[in-house]
Design a protein around this motif. Structure first.
Motif, PDB file in Angstrom:
ATOM      1  N   TYR A  55       0.947  -1.288   0.095  1.00 25.83           N
ATOM      2  CA  TYR A  55      -0.079  -0.028  -0.095  1.00 25.83           C
ATOM      3  C   TYR A  55       0.841   1.268  -0.052  1.00 25.83           C
ATOM      4  O   TYR A  55       0.705   2.235  -0.446  1.00 25.83           O
ATOM      5  CB  TYR A  55      -0.979   0.071   1.266  1.00 25.83           C
ATOM      6  N   VAL A  56       1.961   1.179   0.612  1.00 27.78           N
ATOM      7  CA  VAL A  56       3.028   2.363   0.892  1.00 27.78           C
ATOM      8  C   VAL A  56       3.463   2.578  -0.465  1.00 27.78           C
ATOM      9  O   VAL A  56       3.686   3.785  -1.117  1.00 27.78           O
ATOM     10  CB  VAL A  56       3.757   2.202   1.920  1.00 27.78           C
ATOM     11  N   ASN A  57       4.304   1.543  -1.168  1.00 29.04           N
ATOM     12  CA  ASN A  57       5.021   1.904  -2.373  1.00 29.04           C
ATOM     13  C   ASN A  57       4.183   1.813  -3.644  1.00 29.04           C
ATOM     14  O   ASN A  57       4.731   1.794  -4.692  1.00 29.04           O
ATOM     15  CB  ASN A  57       6.126   0.798  -2.343  1.00 29.04           C
ATOM     16  N   GLY A  58       2.771   1.752  -3.484  1.00 25.81           N
ATOM     17  CA  GLY A  58       2.061   1.690  -4.567  1.00 25.81           C
ATOM     18  C   GLY A  58       1.987   0.364  -5.555  1.00 25.81           C
ATOM     19  O   GLY A  58       1.447   0.551  -6.651  1.00 25.81           O
ATOM     20  N   SER A  59       2.581  -0.678  -5.094  1.00 31.50           N
ATOM     21  CA  SER A  59       2.607  -1.873  -5.942  1.00 31.50           C
ATOM     22  C   SER A  59       1.285  -2.585  -6.213  1.00 31.50           C
ATOM     23  O   SER A  59       1.323  -3.477  -6.826  1.00 31.50           O
ATOM     24  CB  SER A  59       3.789  -2.769  -5.578  1.00 31.50           C
ATOM     25  N   LEU A  60       0.314  -2.000  -5.200  1.00 31.14           N
ATOM     26  CA  LEU A  60      -1.019  -2.727  -5.331  1.00 31.14           C
ATOM     27  C   LEU A  60      -1.702  -2.544  -6.689  1.00 31.14           C
ATOM     28  O   LEU A  60      -2.503  -3.032  -7.104  1.00 31.14           O
ATOM     29  CB  LEU A  60      -1.785  -2.356  -4.132  1.00 31.14           C
ATOM     30  N   PHE A  61      -1.365  -1.264  -7.292  1.00 30.61           N
ATOM     31  CA  PHE A  61      -1.931  -0.743  -8.425  1.00 30.61           C
ATOM     32  C   PHE A  61      -1.210  -1.326  -9.598  1.00 30.61           C
ATOM     33  O   PHE A  61       0.055  -1.581  -9.803  1.00 30.61           O
ATOM     34  CB  PHE A  61      -2.295   0.785  -8.187  1.00 30.61           C
ATOM     35  N   SER A  62      -1.903  -1.255 -10.636  1.00 33.27           N
ATOM     36  CA  SER A  62      -1.537  -1.469 -11.960  1.00 33.27           C
ATOM     37  C   SER A  62      -0.826  -0.341 -12.891  1.00 33.27           C
ATOM     38  O   SER A  62      -0.853   0.722 -12.319  1.00 33.27           O
ATOM     39  CB  SER A  62      -2.605  -2.222 -12.961  1.00 33.27           C
ATOM     40  N   GLU A  63      -0.489  -0.496 -13.908  1.00 27.59           N
ATOM     41  CA  GLU A  63       0.133   0.410 -14.722  1.00 27.59           C
ATOM     42  C   GLU A  63      -0.844   1.404 -15.031  1.00 27.59           C
ATOM     43  O   GLU A  63      -0.791   2.776 -15.123  1.00 27.59           O
ATOM     44  CB  GLU A  63       0.861   0.126 -16.114  1.00 27.59           C
ATOM     45  N   THR A  64      -2.214   1.062 -15.281  1.00 31.32           N
ATOM     46  CA  THR A  64      -3.239   2.011 -15.604  1.00 31.32           C
ATOM     47  C   THR A  64      -3.495   2.970 -14.472  1.00 31.32           C
ATOM     48  O   THR A  64      -3.728   4.175 -14.704  1.00 31.32           O
ATOM     49  CB  THR A  64      -4.679   1.301 -15.722  1.00 31.32           C
ATOM     50  N   ALA A  65      -3.613   2.675 -13.154  1.00 26.54           N
ATOM     51  CA  ALA A  65      -3.687   3.330 -12.029  1.00 26.54           C
ATOM     52  C   ALA A  65      -2.419   4.284 -11.999  1.00 26.54           C
ATOM     53  O   ALA A  65      -2.608   5.604 -11.690  1.00 26.54           O
ATOM     54  CB  ALA A  65      -3.747   2.541 -10.755  1.00 26.54           C
ATOM     55  N   GLU A  66      -1.306   3.768 -12.244  1.00 29.42           N
ATOM     56  CA  GLU A  66       0.003   4.919 -12.255  1.00 29.42           C
ATOM     57  C   GLU A  66      -0.287   5.814 -13.126  1.00 29.42           C
ATOM     58  O   GLU A  66       0.040   7.057 -12.976  1.00 29.42           O
ATOM     59  CB  GLU A  66       1.130   3.895 -12.629  1.00 29.42           C
ATOM     60  N   LYS A  67      -0.891   5.570 -14.483  1.00 32.28           N
ATOM     61  CA  LYS A  67      -0.767   6.553 -15.379  1.00 32.28           C
ATOM     62  C   LYS A  67      -1.979   7.468 -15.107  1.00 32.28           C
ATOM     63  O   LYS A  67      -1.777   8.718 -15.203  1.00 32.28           O
ATOM     64  CB  LYS A  67      -1.141   6.027 -16.748  1.00 32.28           C
ATOM     65  N   SER A  68      -2.891   7.110 -14.352  1.00 36.10           N
ATOM     66  CA  SER A  68      -3.974   7.953 -13.881  1.00 36.10           C
ATOM     67  C   SER A  68      -3.843   8.789 -12.699  1.00 36.10           C
ATOM     68  O   SER A  68      -4.740   9.588 -12.290  1.00 36.10           O
ATOM     69  CB  SER A  68      -5.339   7.084 -13.779  1.00 36.10           C
ATOM     70  N   GLY A  69      -2.512   8.601 -12.082  1.00 41.09           N
ATOM     71  CA  GLY A  69      -2.312   9.355 -10.881  1.00 41.09           C
ATOM     72  C   GLY A  69      -2.839   8.794  -9.641  1.00 41.09           C
ATOM     73  O   GLY A  69      -2.627   9.214  -8.473  1.00 41.09           O
ATOM     74  N   GLN A  70      -3.589   7.631  -9.656  1.00 34.41           N
ATOM     75  CA  GLN A  70      -4.113   7.071  -8.502  1.00 34.41           C
ATOM     76  C   GLN A  70      -2.996   6.412  -7.565  1.00 34.41           C
ATOM     77  O   GLN A  70      -3.266   6.563  -6.529  1.00 34.41           O
ATOM     78  CB  GLN A  70      -5.035   5.851  -8.882  1.00 34.41           C
ATOM     79  N   MET A  71      -1.739   6.039  -8.256  1.00 30.27           N
ATOM     80  CA  MET A  71      -0.841   5.532  -7.418  1.00 30.27           C
ATOM     81  C   MET A  71      -0.369   6.580  -6.416  1.00 30.27           C
ATOM     82  O   MET A  71       0.037   6.522  -5.389  1.00 30.27           O
ATOM     83  CB  MET A  71       0.149   4.960  -8.179  1.00 30.27           C
ATOM     84  N   GLU A  72      -0.288   7.952  -6.863  1.00 27.91           N
ATOM     85  CA  GLU A  72       0.239   9.027  -6.270  1.00 27.91           C
ATOM     86  C   GLU A  72      -0.566   9.298  -5.128  1.00 27.91           C
ATOM     87  O   GLU A  72      -0.103   9.823  -3.843  1.00 27.91           O
ATOM     88  CB  GLU A  72       0.712  10.314  -7.208  1.00 27.91           C
ATOM     89  N   ARG A  73      -1.927   9.406  -5.334  1.00 23.44           N
ATOM     90  CA  ARG A  73      -3.022   9.557  -4.445  1.00 23.44           C
ATOM     91  C   ARG A  73      -2.825   8.619  -3.141  1.00 23.44           C
ATOM     92  O   ARG A  73      -2.813   8.866  -1.977  1.00 23.44           O
ATOM     93  CB  ARG A  73      -4.305   9.832  -5.057  1.00 23.44           C
TER      94      ARG A  73
END
Length: 940
Positions: free
Chosen positions: A488-506
């Protein structure tokens, strides 16, 4: 299932050949009951259904399409009869190529003419078309430079379509090497082409006579009208008449092509509709596909399809697309709710949690599903820990009433221990620490078993069972809980789509804000774990209020050494968890003080119990020999030591912050003496088993290892074993102990950090070698002495005299009997252990050769025949046992031969060789065991 009608059968087609779009009439049988029954029509593999007109059950009219095949069948398919067959075929002809200068009765599109040079269509102006070969002979391009030709013919061109065409230039460029006869042929070809052109023009005029006549009649009528009405009146009517003619021609054309054009429009409309359905079938089928994929659990497919549909139709203004896209959104919302329920469901694996979080992220679910999952897991772990304690406290109190109410107690225990909340065995998530906790168990006779059945639970102290269960709970839930937070901290829960959409940063931002809250969660779990263990093992270390919450156990007696391993392991696991989660050091120090006191006592008690178990191994000897000549005793001994050391591995290893248990000299000496006692106890066990009288051995449980590929049969055919057999088995076990077991145990001692391993190994090896030598000498004495003792009586049987004997006819019986006895020894040893054969046979051969040498040296003199007989028997024995000869036995045979007179004549040597070959041939089967291949097989 049979059909109501027979399949269609095509028996004729007219015409049977033609170019594309040729109108044909198909005749046959069972060609359908009506236009709607006709569902398929192919000619030469091309679908002609759109142009088909059903006339009757025996006739269909259609046009041939653009087929790829030159010739093929006519296949008709109907609903009532299915797919039919054809007895005729249609030949597709290639369309005639019309040049740009050829006359034609139909209009030819000049912008898409057929280029005969390249055999393909081109959209270029028609004046650039050139005949491929106007002369009709082979073209031979010359090598004249273009510049020279241009200077030779200024202002001219070799292009015959040009106004400045030069025939000489064309001939020089294309026929510079052509012979005169070929040029004559070219002239003939040109004349034929001219005549053909004239004939073609005449034929064209003949074919258009009706058109010419109609035009002539119209002109004549106009001329007569002009003469009758005068020029001025006709000028206006002529224009009107021309318009009427044009309108009438237009109406006639419309009438003629109305049906064809209407059918074409209908086909175009159908084709366009099919194209739309085909092009956008993804969206039209998406709601149903989403439902199906959700039922199958293919959420990745659903998400990918949704992302694709959203990018294509998310902002569409087409009403049909909006309607279907709204259906897609409705099903996606239901999927979000379903995935969130699955995410918060407990118990759940880390893999599933990550998967559901990623799905919800890709579906842009509202809120923070990852944090919701973390909170649910935290409450789930706390609930499991307290429920575990309550169940075992109730079970302990229930044991006190077992004698009064046994059935009620058993039912209550089963209900508590097998409740779904405490069924941790169903958790499929693997954990290295959990695996360690399972393999660390000791096997102490019947009081402690590695299995986790109900009988074991009732025999073990209740606190130990509780600590083990609680530890299993924590190590199975906590690591995944921590990994979920890290992801959850490092954002590895999310896929590349989430990373591109900015959800990983949030998500990372939310994790930073909630870091303290999560730390409190971990501390609460760890404090509950430590206090629950202290309440079970060290209740005096808790305050009164904490004791009421975390205690409740009845402490009747102190835990024995065999259970201290579990206690230490449990506390260490808790310490490791605290360290990994950065728990304050003051709590860790308290745990380290507890661990150090338990470790030393646990090692001493465990080794004492191991020594007692080793002494009882003699009772477990079943005398079943495997194909290597070993019983299960060495393996049981090694496994017992290994299990003990494995149980002490976590005790001996120094974890971060711990002191070594061997830092005190007294501890080192005590452990070394206990280890030597364990090894010596097993050696005494072997000696007791090998020298025990027959009546003292329990043979009621003897059995045969059916998996052994022993070709000589089993040694357990009778109800008891002989002393010699027990000695051989003991020797085989000693050999294996010396070469494998003791060395393996020493490696395990060193691996686990024991001090004085060299001393332990040296003392144990010396004691084992002494036992091995004693047992070996006993066996040789049992087997070699009878054979040696039979030699002298056998030699002199029947008053045999070396000085007065007949010509030798072969080896005498005494030597054969000795060899048979040696073979019997070989068979017995080979049956027990193939590896012992060379050692035993070498000593037996040494004893026999030594005795034979002594007997030969004691003979005062030999006659010629006596010397030949003696040499024959000595050589026969020596050659037979050659693979088992040692330097000592070779020396004995040499001394025996030196005591004999030398054979001087070649006849004697030849006779000796013949008798030796006769002996080897006659006893070939008996002497097979002495062949080199047998030895090689035994050594491998």
């Amino acid at each position: 299932m049979s059909r109501a009608r027979q399949p269609p059968l095509v028996t004729g087609i007219s015409p049977n050949e033609g170019i594309s779009w040729t109108k044909v009439t198909i005749r046959g049988e069972n060609l359908g009951t009506g236009p709607t029954d006709l569902i398929g029509l192919t000619i030469c593999g091309h679908n002609c259904l759109l142009t088909a007109e059903w006339m009757s059950a025996s006739k269909i009219v259609c046009r041939v399409g653009q087929a790829k095949n030159d010739k093929g069948d006519i296949i008709v398919t109907t609903k009532s009869g299915g797919k039919g067959t054809s007895t005729v075929s249609f030949k597709l002809l290639k369309p005639e190529k019309i040049g740009i200068l050829d006359q034609s009765a139909v209009w030819v599109d000049e912008m898409n003419y057929y280029d005969m040079r390249t055999d393909r269509n081109k959209g270029i102006p028609p004046l650039s078309l050139r005949p491929a070969n106007p002369l009709g002979i082979d073209i031979d391009k010359g090598r004249f430079p273009q510049k020279d030709l241009e200077s030779l013919f200024p202002g001219m061109s070799a292009d015959f379509t040009s106004e400045n065409f030069s025939a000489a230039w064309y001939l020089i460029e294309n026929h510079s090497t052509t012979s005169f006869d070929q040029l004559k042929t070219a002239v003939v070809n040109l004349k034929k082409q001219a005549n053909k052109k004239n004939e073609g023009s005449l034929a064209y005029v003949k074919g258009g006579l009706s058109t010419f006549f109609e035009a002539q009649d119209a002109l004549s009528a106009i001329h007569q009208k002009l003469e009758a009405d005068g020029t001025e009146k006709v000028e206006g009517s002529m224009t009107q008449k021309l318009e009427n003619v044009l309108n009438r021609a237009s109406n006639t054309a419309d009438t003629l092509f109305q049906e064809v054009l209407g059918r074409k429009d209908k086909a175009d409309s159908t084709r366009n509709a099919l194209n739309v359905l085909q092009r956008f079938k993804f969206l039209f089928n998406l709601p149903l596909n989403i439902e199906r994929n959700i039922q199958k659990g293919d959420y990745d497919v659903v998400i990918n399809d949704y992302e694709k549909a959203k990018s294509l139709f998310g902002k569409t203004e087409v009403q049909v697309f909006k309607k279907y896209y709204a259906e897609v959104e409705t099903r996606i919302e239901s999927l979000r709710e379903l995935l969130l329920d699955k995410l918060l469901e407990t118990p759940s694996t880390l893999h599933d949690q990550k998967r559901y979080i990623r799905y919800l992220s890709d579906l842009h679910a509202p809120g923070d599903p990852a944090w919701q999952c973390i909170g649910a897991q935290h409450q789930w772990i706390l609930q499991l820990m307290h429920s575990c304690k309550e169940s075992y406290v109730k079970e302990q109190k229930g044991k006190d009433t077992f004698l009064l109410y046994p059935y009620t107690y058993t039912y209550t225990c089963n209900a508590l221990l097998h409740s779904p909340m405490l069924d941790l065995d169903s958790d499929v998530r693997p954990s290295p620490i959990g695996h360690l906790s399972q393999t660390a168990s000791l096997k102490r006779g019947s009081s402690f078993q590695s299995g986790r059945d109900d009988a074991w639970r009732y025999k073990a102290p209740q606190q130990v069972v509780f600590v083990e269960k609680l530890t299993k709970l924590v190590v199975s839930q906590l690591p995944n809980f921590w990994k979920l937070w890290v992801s959850y901290v490092n954002g590895s829960l999310f896929s590349e789509t989430a990373e591109k959409s900015g959800q990983m940063e949030r998500s990372k931002k939310n994790a930073r804000q909630r870091q303290n809250d999560f730390k409190k969660m971990i501390q609460e779990v760890m404090h509950s774990l430590v206090k629950l263990i202290r309440g079970a093992l060290l209740p005096f270390s808790l305050r009164e209020g904490e004791l009421r919450q975390y205690g409740g156990w009845e402490m009747k007696s102190e835990l024995s050494g065999q259970w201290l391993t579990h206690v230490i392991q449990t506390v260490r696991l808790s310490s490791e968890s605290l360290t990994a989660l950065e728990i304050p050091n003051d709590m860790l120090q308290i745990i380290q003080d507890l661990i150090l006191d338990l470790r030393v006592r646990c090692i001493i008690v465990t080794l004492q119990h191991t020594a007692e178990d080793i002494k009882r191994l003699a009772e477990k000897e079943d005398w079943v020999v495997d194909n290597e000549g070993l019983t299960s005793l060495p393996s049981q001994f090694e496994q017992c030591i290994i299990h003990s050391l494995q149980s002490l591995k976590t005790v001996l290893d120094c974890k971060p912050g711990e002191a070594s248990v061997f830092q005190q000299q007294k501890t080192q000496e005590d452990v070394c003496q206990l280890s030597i006692g364990i090894m010596q106890g097993f050696i005494d066990c072997l000696e007791q088993l090998s020298t025990k009288p027959d009546g003292d051995i329990d043979t009621s449980h003897l059995s045969v290892d059916v998996s052994s590929p022993d070709l000589f049969g089993s040694i357990h055919e009778e109800s008891s074993l002989s002393s010699e057999q027990r000695l051989l088995i003991a020797l085989s076990n000693c050999r294996y102990l010396e070469r494998h077991t003791f060395l393996n145990i020493a490696e395990h001692f060193e691996k686990h950090g024991f001090q004085g391993v060299d001393k332990i190994t040296q003392v144990s090896m010396e004691s084992l070698k002494e036992l091995d030598q004693r047992l070996f000498e006993m066996y040789i004495e049992f087997k070699a002495d009878p054979i040696v003792g039979s030699l002298e009586p056998g030699i002199y049987a029947g008053y045999f005299d070396w000085k007065d004997c007949l010509v030798p006819t072969g080896v005498r019986n005494y030597l054969k009997e000795a060899l048979v006895n040696i073979i019997a020894v070989h068979a017995e040893v080979f049956t027990i252990s193939k590896d012992l054969v060379p050692r035993v046979m070498s000593r037996v051969v040494e004893a026999v050769s030594e005795e034979l040498s002594r007997l030969m040296q004691c003979v005062s003199s030999f006659s010629k025949n006596g010397a030949l007989q003696a040499k024959l028997e000595i050589c026969a024995l020596r050659d037979t046992v050659a693979i088992y000869l040692t330097p000592e036995s070779k020396s004995s045979f040499k001394q025996a031969l030196e005591a004999l007179p030398q054979l001087s004549s070649g006849t004697d040597r030849k006779l000796l060789e013949e008798l030796l070959n006769k002996f080897k041939s006659s006893m070939h089967l008996q002497l097979t065991c002495f062949q080199a291949s047998s030895s090689a097989m035994m050594k491998t």
